[in-house]
Design a protein around this motif. Structure first.
Motif, PDB file in Angstrom:
ATOM      1  N   MET A   1       0.703  -1.145   0.132  1.00  0.00           N
ATOM      2  CA  MET A   1       0.101  -0.094   0.171  1.00  0.00           C
ATOM      3  C   MET A   1       0.930   1.174   0.034  1.00  0.00           C
ATOM      4  SD  MET A   1      -3.158   0.855   0.395  1.00  0.00           S
ATOM      5  CE  MET A   1      -4.218   2.044   0.932  1.00  0.00           C
ATOM      6  N   LEU A   2       1.910   1.223   0.916  1.00  0.00           N
ATOM      7  CA  LEU A   2       2.738   2.352   0.990  1.00  0.00           C
ATOM      8  C   LEU A   2       3.686   2.795  -0.473  1.00  0.00           C
ATOM      9  CD1 LEU A   2       3.813   4.583   2.804  1.00  0.00           C
ATOM     10  CD2 LEU A   2       5.508   3.030   3.680  1.00  0.00           C
ATOM     11  N   GLU A   3       3.935   1.470  -0.948  1.00  0.00           N
ATOM     12  CA  GLU A   3       4.529   1.488  -2.211  1.00  0.00           C
ATOM     13  C   GLU A   3       3.776   2.112  -3.317  1.00  0.00           C
ATOM     14  OE1 GLU A   3       6.279  -1.744  -5.096  1.00  0.00           O
ATOM     15  OE2 GLU A   3       6.977  -1.951  -3.064  1.00  0.00           O
ATOM     16  N   THR A   4       2.496   1.686  -3.156  1.00  0.00           N
ATOM     17  CA  THR A   4       1.585   2.458  -4.326  1.00  0.00           C
ATOM     18  C   THR A   4       1.413   3.940  -4.371  1.00  0.00           C
ATOM     19  OG1 THR A   4       0.462   0.171  -4.475  1.00  0.00           O
ATOM     20  CG2 THR A   4      -0.609   1.786  -5.355  1.00  0.00           C
ATOM     21  N   ALA A   5       1.330   4.094  -2.925  1.00  0.00           N
ATOM     22  CA  ALA A   5       1.084   5.470  -2.626  1.00  0.00           C
ATOM     23  C   ALA A   5       2.081   6.400  -2.846  1.00  0.00           C
ATOM     24  CB  ALA A   5       0.607   5.917  -1.059  1.00  0.00           C
ATOM     25  N   SER A   6       3.353   6.011  -2.742  1.00  0.00           N
ATOM     26  CA  SER A   6       4.728   6.703  -3.175  1.00  0.00           C
ATOM     27  C   SER A   6       4.842   6.745  -4.514  1.00  0.00           C
ATOM     28  CB  SER A   6       6.079   6.071  -2.546  1.00  0.00           C
ATOM     29  OG  SER A   6       6.072   4.626  -2.762  1.00  0.00           O
ATOM     30  N   LEU A   7       4.385   5.578  -5.449  1.00  0.00           N
ATOM     31  CA  LEU A   7       4.585   5.674  -6.986  1.00  0.00           C
ATOM     32  C   LEU A   7       3.508   6.882  -7.485  1.00  0.00           C
ATOM     33  CD1 LEU A   7       4.817   1.860  -7.966  1.00  0.00           C
ATOM     34  CD2 LEU A   7       6.484   3.726  -8.003  1.00  0.00           C
ATOM     35  N   ILE A   8       2.296   7.036  -6.838  1.00  0.00           N
ATOM     36  CA  ILE A   8       1.450   7.713  -7.173  1.00  0.00           C
ATOM     37  C   ILE A   8       1.849   9.111  -6.952  1.00  0.00           C
ATOM     38  CG2 ILE A   8      -0.993   8.814  -6.842  1.00  0.00           C
ATOM     39  CD1 ILE A   8      -1.820   6.064  -6.102  1.00  0.00           C
ATOM     40  N   VAL A   9       2.350   9.731  -5.898  1.00  0.00           N
ATOM     41  CA  VAL A   9       3.296  10.771  -5.599  1.00  0.00           C
ATOM     42  C   VAL A   9       4.108  11.099  -6.544  1.00  0.00           C
ATOM     43  CG1 VAL A   9       4.468  12.264  -3.870  1.00  0.00           C
ATOM     44  CG2 VAL A   9       2.465  10.759  -3.299  1.00  0.00           C
ATOM     45  N   ILE A  10       5.014  10.164  -6.857  1.00  0.00           N
ATOM     46  CA  ILE A  10       6.361  10.433  -7.719  1.00  0.00           C
ATOM     47  C   ILE A  10       5.645  10.945  -9.248  1.00  0.00           C
ATOM     48  CG2 ILE A  10       8.244   9.447  -8.919  1.00  0.00           C
ATOM     49  CD1 ILE A  10       8.836   7.745  -6.577  1.00  0.00           C
ATOM     50  N   ASN A  11       4.813   9.923  -9.304  1.00  0.00           N
ATOM     51  CA  ASN A  11       3.970  10.321 -11.005  1.00  0.00           C
ATOM     52  C   ASN A  11       3.520  11.637 -10.834  1.00  0.00           C
ATOM     53  OD1 ASN A  11       4.597   7.849 -12.285  1.00  0.00           O
ATOM     54  ND2 ASN A  11       3.049   7.017 -11.603  1.00  0.00           N
ATOM     55  N   LEU A  12       2.741  11.977  -9.811  1.00  0.00           N
ATOM     56  CA  LEU A  12       2.062  13.476  -9.848  1.00  0.00           C
ATOM     57  C   LEU A  12       3.352  14.609  -9.889  1.00  0.00           C
ATOM     58  CD1 LEU A  12      -0.581  12.941  -6.965  1.00  0.00           C
ATOM     59  CD2 LEU A  12      -1.097  13.703  -9.541  1.00  0.00           C
ATOM     60  N   VAL A  13       4.179  14.361  -8.989  1.00  0.00           N
ATOM     61  CA  VAL A  13       5.316  15.382  -8.996  1.00  0.00           C
ATOM     62  C   VAL A  13       5.934  15.555 -10.366  1.00  0.00           C
ATOM     63  CG1 VAL A  13       7.759  15.772  -8.319  1.00  0.00           C
ATOM     64  CG2 VAL A  13       6.031  15.040  -6.612  1.00  0.00           C
ATOM     65  N   ILE A  14       6.049  14.368 -11.238  1.00  0.00           N
ATOM     66  CA  ILE A  14       6.679  14.416 -12.498  1.00  0.00           C
ATOM     67  C   ILE A  14       5.815  15.027 -13.359  1.00  0.00           C
ATOM     68  CG2 ILE A  14       7.288  12.808 -14.685  1.00  0.00           C
ATOM     69  CD1 ILE A  14       8.650  11.017 -12.556  1.00  0.00           C
ATOM     70  N   ALA A  15       4.600  14.800 -13.569  1.00  0.00           N
ATOM     71  CA  ALA A  15       3.610  15.300 -14.265  1.00  0.00           C
ATOM     72  C   ALA A  15       3.483  16.954 -13.918  1.00  0.00           C
ATOM     73  CB  ALA A  15       2.148  14.626 -14.042  1.00  0.00           C
ATOM     74  N   GLY A  16       3.400  17.402 -12.893  1.00  0.00           N
ATOM     75  CA  GLY A  16       3.497  18.678 -12.370  1.00  0.00           C
ATOM     76  C   GLY A  16       4.705  19.475 -13.144  1.00  0.00           C
ATOM     77  N   ILE A  17       5.867  18.962 -13.095  1.00  0.00           N
ATOM     78  CA  ILE A  17       7.108  19.440 -13.649  1.00  0.00           C
ATOM     79  C   ILE A  17       7.033  19.690 -14.875  1.00  0.00           C
ATOM     80  CG2 ILE A  17       9.599  18.987 -14.197  1.00  0.00           C
ATOM     81  CD1 ILE A  17       9.521  17.974 -11.119  1.00  0.00           C
ATOM     82  N   ILE A  18       6.366  18.323 -15.803  1.00  0.00           N
ATOM     83  CA  ILE A  18       6.147  18.434 -17.106  1.00  0.00           C
ATOM     84  C   ILE A  18       5.258  19.665 -17.470  1.00  0.00           C
ATOM     85  CG2 ILE A  18       5.474  17.343 -19.154  1.00  0.00           C
ATOM     86  CD1 ILE A  18       6.631  14.690 -17.784  1.00  0.00           C
ATOM     87  N   GLY A  19       4.097  19.774 -16.628  1.00  0.00           N
ATOM     88  CA  GLY A  19       2.984  20.691 -16.955  1.00  0.00           C
ATOM     89  C   GLY A  19       3.498  21.893 -16.996  1.00  0.00           C
TER      90      GLY A  19
END
Length: 160
Positions: A1-19
């Protein structure tokens, strides 16, 4: 569960930077600053392009708190001849129409602060208040005439 949450957060950060990067590039290309070859001053043509597309209300540094009621178009019955109000000539009438003021009723509802705003916006210091535009408009809204409006109707006064 913690691993999935951390992947979601990392993807959100990457998407924010690209945006952010894409938004910056798109914004930069839509409004480029033109640098003069001979000096480092920024060309003012960008500001002129932006101002020409804006509503005239936002072109000046007037306080919008006291902006009077404006309309996008005149009523179906047509606009009122604002030149019947003392102090309004053809040029000022065009300026008022461009601003969204077409009817005596609109002007009759102005407060002193609204009149002051109009004077500041149209660069007509004291004209609206000294000539009592709101008071004249109240009379004309009722279908009555003022001494000045009668002179305009009879052609005794030039409104150009």
């Amino acid at each position: 569960m913690l691993e999935t949450a951390s992947l979601i957060v990392i993807n959100l950060v990457i998407a924010g930077i690209i945006g952010f990067i894409l938004g910056y590039l798109v914004g930069k290309n839509n409004f480029p600053k033109i640098q003069s070859i001979h000096n480092d001053r920024v060309d003012d043509s960008r500001d002129d392009r932006i101002k020409s597309t804006l509503n005239p209300i936002f072109r000046k540094n007037s306080n919008l708190d006291y902006k009077p009621l404006i309309l996008t178009t005149p009523k179906p019955t047509g606009k009122d001849p604002l030149t019947k109000i003392k102090g309004i000539n053809s040029k000022i009438e065009i300026d008022l129409n461009n601003l969204g003021i077409y009817h005596f009723e609109q002007i009759s509802r102005w407060s002193n602060k609204n009149s002051e705003w109009i004077e500041e916006f149209l660069l007509l210091p004291g004209i609206a208040r000294n000539n009592q535009w709101a008071e004249q408009a109240k009379i004309l809204t009722l279908g009555k005439d003022t001494p000045y409006s009668l002179q305009v109707e009879n052609g005794e006064v030039e409104v150009d």
